[in-house]
Design an enzyme around this catalytic site. Structure first.
Site, mmCIF file in Angstrom:
data_model
loop_
_atom_site.group_PDB
_atom_site.id
_atom_site.type_symbol
_atom_site.label_atom_id
_atom_site.label_comp_id
_atom_site.label_asym_id
_atom_site.label_seq_id
_atom_site.Cartn_x
_atom_site.Cartn_y
_atom_site.Cartn_z
ATOM 1 N N PHE A 135 48.409 -52.032 30.252
ATOM 2 C CA PHE A 135 50.011 -52.075 29.856
ATOM 3 C C PHE A 135 50.299 -51.171 28.878
ATOM 4 C CE2 PHE A 135 54.145 -52.975 28.667
ATOM 5 C CZ PHE A 135 54.900 -52.885 29.864
ATOM 6 N N ASP A 220 45.548 -49.367 21.741
ATOM 7 C CA ASP A 220 47.071 -50.045 21.828
ATOM 8 C C ASP A 220 46.651 -51.511 21.342
ATOM 9 O OD1 ASP A 220 49.099 -51.280 22.500
ATOM 10 O OD2 ASP A 220 49.451 -50.400 24.284
ATOM 11 N N LYS A 249 55.570 -55.101 18.663
ATOM 12 C CA LYS A 249 55.572 -56.791 18.924
ATOM 13 C C LYS A 249 55.686 -57.518 17.682
ATOM 14 C CE LYS A 249 54.947 -57.283 23.725
ATOM 15 N NZ LYS A 249 54.104 -56.308 24.327
HETATM 16 C C1 LIG Z 1 54.499 -54.867 25.191
HETATM 17 C C2 LIG Z 1 53.377 -53.894 25.160
HETATM 18 C C3 LIG Z 1 53.928 -52.427 25.205
HETATM 19 C C4 LIG Z 1 55.196 -52.037 25.169
HETATM 20 O O1 LIG Z 1 56.005 -52.520 24.121
HETATM 21 P P1 LIG Z 1 57.620 -52.471 24.105
HETATM 22 O O2 LIG Z 1 57.990 -52.749 22.799
HETATM 23 O O3 LIG Z 1 58.092 -53.390 25.236
HETATM 24 O O4 LIG Z 1 57.814 -50.890 24.689
HETATM 25 C C5 LIG Z 1 52.701 -51.571 25.049
HETATM 26 N N1 LIG Z 1 51.420 -52.024 25.035
HETATM 27 C C6 LIG Z 1 51.093 -53.181 25.048
HETATM 28 C C7 LIG Z 1 49.559 -53.681 24.911
HETATM 29 C C8 LIG Z 1 52.013 -54.344 25.182
HETATM 30 O O5 LIG Z 1 51.669 -55.642 25.032
#
Ligand SMILES: *Cc1c(COP(=O)(O)O)cnc(C)c1O
Length: 395
Positions: A135, A220, A249
């Protein structure tokens, strides 16, 4: 204060329905606790989906925001911004990276990483290899990088230049590399994919493939970074370094901010005007993030995440011995998944009734991402509630 039904009706009438809401209005938080509009207290093991890493309203973050908000909230990136350079320095001193670009969310941080990679590829190489179950966000490019069909459905045509391969399969990554490939992007623990941990040999193999083929390793760490797994950044568990890392986050201790961090050589592929964000790196967000990062480093929170996380996993494995419907307990530090052989939403509801907030990803994996300040006593409380709820599910 509004009652639950009033908020619910206004939401229904005035807010676009992109969220499936749980009937609960949370109005106050402190540390690991939150309170709803009826005054009921909950132990919060969702923590804004790993945003409230320091717990709710951490005093250092509150103070930094209060001081900055009355001084200067926003100023354009046309000018130098003191809290922004302080945060960039702090991130460089505590990571593999040399330089940062700031934005407001995780998706934007990944967009910046994708755009920087394309610059690095000089128009000849642009393809990024991504993983099934990943994700990376909801913008068009980041959802194309996301290896889960449910997020992409209905949005075709997607952005070109992404290849999705199975997670934890080095051979498939190798096969996917072409003369167009510029990078490999992954999470070391897939959060929205069900708490899947990258294997040690797999990541080391990917690092080697990147070195041999001049590819960028893009990690990420938006969910798994900032101390959650028992190291400040998850790559530290593997003895390798990425070329680009994205954060968001919990970076701002609850305040919205995202960052893309990289080495000088790669950062130099961006020239002034190549990328920008109006709000990115604003004084308020950066002051909050400086305070949050200092708190993570100074308050023994990384060690606490490692220790309490190990304890939590051990206790969950104890429950697994009792309940045969628990298929797997996975994760690292305070990023933990419990895989069930049925859908977990009723378990989530029953825990909520008993004053514990947890959530569920990919339908069958209960996810636990509590604040890093959580104690063993609080874990015991959650384990006891889970035991009661599981006991009833067994009948
Ligand atoms: C939450 C998340 C995102 C997206 O972050 P947003 O602030 O909602 O755009 C991207 N990568 C990972 C691994 C995430 O957990």
């Amino acid at each position: 204060m509004m009652k639950m039904d009033e908020v619910k009706n206004l939401d229904k009438k005035y807010v676009i329905h992109t969220y499936k809401r749980i009937p609960l209005v949370l109005v106050k938080g402190k540390g690991t606790r939150v309170w709803d509009s009826e005054g009921k207290e909950y132990l919060d093991f969702v923590a804004g989906i790993a945003v409230n890493g320091l717990g709710h309203c951490h005093p250092k973050v509150v103070k930094a925001i209060q001081e900055q908000v009355s001084q200067l909230m926003h100023i354009s990136n046309l000018y130098y911004i003191e809290p922004q350079v302080k945060l960039a320095k702090l991130l460089a001193e505590n990571s593999f990276g040399d330089k940062s670009f700031f934005c407001n969310s995780g998706a934007e941080a990944n967009e910046a990483a994708i755009k920087l990679s394309r610059k690095y590829g000089k128009g000849e190489r642009y393809e990024i290899i991504c993983m099934e179950g990943s994700f990376h966000g909801r913008t068009l490019a980041t959802l194309t990088a996301t290896g889960q069909e449910k997020y992409r459905k209905g949005y075709a045509p997607l952005a070109p230049g992404f290849k999705i391969v199975p997670f934890n399969d080095l051979g498939k990554v190798k096969e996917a590399i072409s003369s167009r490939t510029v990078g490999i992007m992954l999470e070391l623990i897939q959060g929205e994919g069900g708490i899947n941990v990258a294997e040690d040999k797999y990541l080391k193999g990917i690092r080697k493939l990147c070195d041999e083929n001049d590819l960028l390793l893009i990690l990420d760490e938006i969910q798994c970074g900032m101390g959650r797994t028992g190291k400040l950044f998850s790559y530290e568990h593997y003895g390798i370094e990425p070329d680009i890392m994205t954060l968001a986050k919990s970076l701002g201790g609850g305040f919205p901010i995202g960052a893309m961090i990289t080495k000088d050589k790669i950062a130099s592929c961006f020239a002034p005007g190549d990328h920008a964000s109006t709000f990115g790196g604003n004084p308020l967000a950066c002051s909050a993030a400086c305070a949050a990062l200092e708190a993570v480093l100074e308050e023994n929170l990384i060690e606490n995440a490692a220790q309490v996380g190990d304890y939590f996993i051990e206790k969950l494995k104890g429950l697994q011995k009792e309940y045969s419907f628990i298929k797997n307990v996975k994760g690292k530090g305070l990023m933990i998944g419990v895989e069930l052989d049925f859908e977990g939403k009723d378990i989530v509801t029953k825990c909520q009734e008993k004053g514990i907030l947890i959530n569920c990803t990919v339908d069958r994996v209960l996810r636990f991402v509590p604040p890093l300040i959580v104690t063993k006593e609080e874990v015991d409380k959650v384990i006891n509630v889970l035991d009661e709820v599981f006991e009833r599910s067994n009948q």
